[in-house]
Design a protein around this motif. Structure first.
Motif, PDB file in Angstrom:
ATOM      1  N   PRO A  36      -1.545 -52.621 -28.822  1.00  0.00           N
ATOM      2  CA  PRO A  36      -0.447 -52.120 -28.457  1.00  0.00           C
ATOM      3  C   PRO A  36      -0.405 -50.482 -28.143  1.00  0.00           C
ATOM      4  O   PRO A  36      -1.496 -49.748 -28.440  1.00  0.00           O
ATOM      5  CB  PRO A  36       0.501 -52.210 -29.880  1.00  0.00           C
ATOM      6  N   VAL A  37       0.704 -49.964 -27.768  1.00  0.00           N
ATOM      7  CA  VAL A  37       0.681 -48.422 -27.081  1.00  0.00           C
ATOM      8  C   VAL A  37       0.751 -47.699 -28.347  1.00  0.00           C
ATOM      9  O   VAL A  37       0.279 -46.751 -28.609  1.00  0.00           O
ATOM     10  CB  VAL A  37       1.792 -48.248 -26.252  1.00  0.00           C
ATOM     11  N   LEU A  38       1.751 -48.163 -29.449  1.00  0.00           N
ATOM     12  CA  LEU A  38       2.123 -47.503 -30.727  1.00  0.00           C
ATOM     13  C   LEU A  38       1.244 -47.891 -31.813  1.00  0.00           C
ATOM     14  O   LEU A  38       0.826 -49.004 -31.816  1.00  0.00           O
ATOM     15  CB  LEU A  38       3.873 -47.764 -30.839  1.00  0.00           C
ATOM     16  N   PHE A  39       1.011 -47.059 -32.451  1.00  0.00           N
ATOM     17  CA  PHE A  39       0.266 -47.388 -34.032  1.00  0.00           C
ATOM     18  C   PHE A  39       1.371 -47.163 -34.983  1.00  0.00           C
ATOM     19  O   PHE A  39       2.103 -46.231 -35.287  1.00  0.00           O
ATOM     20  CB  PHE A  39      -0.787 -46.377 -34.051  1.00  0.00           C
ATOM     21  N   ARG A  40       1.641 -48.389 -35.730  1.00  0.00           N
ATOM     22  CA  ARG A  40       2.465 -48.305 -36.758  1.00  0.00           C
ATOM     23  C   ARG A  40       1.947 -48.306 -38.054  1.00  0.00           C
ATOM     24  O   ARG A  40       1.230 -49.259 -38.301  1.00  0.00           O
ATOM     25  CB  ARG A  40       3.856 -49.264 -36.553  1.00  0.00           C
ATOM     26  N   GLN A  41       2.311 -47.674 -39.022  1.00  0.00           N
ATOM     27  CA  GLN A  41       1.745 -48.035 -40.428  1.00  0.00           C
ATOM     28  C   GLN A  41       2.515 -47.383 -41.388  1.00  0.00           C
ATOM     29  O   GLN A  41       3.233 -46.488 -41.302  1.00  0.00           O
ATOM     30  CB  GLN A  41       0.251 -46.943 -40.487  1.00  0.00           C
ATOM     31  N   VAL A  42       2.483 -48.168 -42.486  1.00  0.00           N
ATOM     32  CA  VAL A  42       3.365 -48.015 -43.689  1.00  0.00           C
ATOM     33  C   VAL A  42       2.714 -46.538 -44.474  1.00  0.00           C
ATOM     34  O   VAL A  42       1.669 -46.571 -44.722  1.00  0.00           O
ATOM     35  CB  VAL A  42       3.275 -48.887 -44.894  1.00  0.00           C
ATOM     36  N   ARG A  43       3.481 -45.549 -44.606  1.00  0.00           N
ATOM     37  CA  ARG A  43       3.138 -44.062 -45.347  1.00  0.00           C
ATOM     38  C   ARG A  43       4.097 -44.080 -46.497  1.00  0.00           C
ATOM     39  O   ARG A  43       5.385 -44.433 -46.308  1.00  0.00           O
ATOM     40  CB  ARG A  43       3.090 -43.108 -44.456  1.00  0.00           C
ATOM     41  N   PRO A  44       3.721 -43.395 -47.242  1.00  0.00           N
ATOM     42  CA  PRO A  44       4.881 -42.759 -48.603  1.00  0.00           C
ATOM     43  C   PRO A  44       5.462 -41.725 -47.981  1.00  0.00           C
ATOM     44  O   PRO A  44       5.051 -40.771 -47.565  1.00  0.00           O
ATOM     45  CB  PRO A  44       3.689 -42.479 -49.804  1.00  0.00           C
ATOM     46  N   GLY A  45       6.910 -41.397 -48.277  1.00  0.00           N
ATOM     47  CA  GLY A  45       7.708 -40.589 -48.220  1.00  0.00           C
ATOM     48  C   GLY A  45       8.121 -39.865 -49.322  1.00  0.00           C
ATOM     49  O   GLY A  45       7.341 -39.874 -50.091  1.00  0.00           O
ATOM     50  N   VAL A  46       9.368 -39.296 -49.175  1.00  0.00           N
ATOM     51  CA  VAL A  46       9.697 -38.505 -50.210  1.00  0.00           C
ATOM     52  C   VAL A  46       9.759 -39.342 -51.444  1.00  0.00           C
ATOM     53  O   VAL A  46      10.178 -40.661 -51.421  1.00  0.00           O
ATOM     54  CB  VAL A  46      11.317 -37.804 -49.950  1.00  0.00           C
ATOM     55  N   SER A  47       9.335 -38.920 -52.665  1.00  0.00           N
ATOM     56  CA  SER A  47       9.333 -39.534 -53.885  1.00  0.00           C
ATOM     57  C   SER A  47       8.431 -41.001 -54.029  1.00  0.00           C
ATOM     58  O   SER A  47       8.381 -41.745 -54.609  1.00  0.00           O
ATOM     59  CB  SER A  47      10.792 -40.000 -54.505  1.00  0.00           C
ATOM     60  N   GLY A  48       7.521 -40.803 -52.800  1.00  0.00           N
ATOM     61  CA  GLY A  48       6.437 -41.871 -52.706  1.00  0.00           C
ATOM     62  C   GLY A  48       7.224 -43.105 -52.128  1.00  0.00           C
ATOM     63  O   GLY A  48       6.532 -44.302 -52.054  1.00  0.00           O
TER      64      GLY A  48
END
Length: 198
Positions: A36-48
């Motif tokens: 794929p052209v895009l790389f998608r990954q789950v990351r922690p945001g505000v408050s995790g």
């Protein structure tokens, strides 16, 4: 509210203005690295809280005999290194900013697996939205140790302001032009964080 409005307007305009650039980058990635052209990954945001971050792909698919990805330095190509050095790989993150998952400025979103490894002080980096760029990025980027990087992240949390954000954005442009701190010494990107709790 001012920060969120600024993020929304700048990210929206950025996506519109930079669309031709992003289209060219996407086509080059498709040709040189494949899908794929895009790389998608789950990351922690505000408050995790987890969110799905999107970037341009910079590494080729390469697995060992057990179907595990090879180390970064063996999957990185000169083209991928150029995308990282120029920060072109970060452009799709403007979509995350527009959605409210990220801010233009804040601590960089790292891996979900790091969450239980932080000290209480280091975890404070999640008191704000993660950013496309941040205080640590203009003060060493990946050339910093993890400890120094987290100290800078927490400093930003404690001292954040609209004017500081503007300063960081301005200095980020200078850093990108100079290509400073793209990788840690002896690493294609950055070594993994293994925790430093006593």
């Amino acid at each position: 509210m001012l920060k969120r409005l600024f993020d929304f307007v700048v990210a929206g305009l950025g996506l519109l203005i930079l669309f031709p650039v992003m289209l060219v980058v996407a086509l080059l990635i498709r040709r040189r690295l494949g899908s794929p052209v895009l790389f998608r990954q789950v990351r922690p945001g505000v408050s995790g809280k987890p969110f799905r971050m999107v970037k341009f792909r910079t590494m080729r698919d390469a697995l060992d005999a057990q179907d595990n990805p090879l180390p970064d330095d063996q999957r990185m190509t000169p083209f991928g290194a150029f995308l990282r050095a120029s920060s072109l790989d970060e452009l799709p993150e403007l979509w995350n900013v527009l959605k409210g998952d990220m801010s233009l400025v804040g601590p960089r979103p790292l891996l979900m697996e790091y969450l239980p490894l932080y000290s209480a002080e280091q975890y404070r980096r999640h008191e704000v939205r993660p950013g496309v760029t941040g205080w640590a990025q203009i003060n060493g980027r990946n050339a910093l140790s993890w400890e120094d990087k987290f100290k800078l992240d927490v400093w930003y949390v404690e001292n954040r302001s609209f004017w500081l954000d503007l300063k960081i954005l301005f200095l980020t442009v200078k850093k990108v032009i100079r290509k400073d701190g793209i990788s840690a010494a002896g690493e294609a990107t950055m070594s993994k964080f293994s925790g430093n709790r006593p």
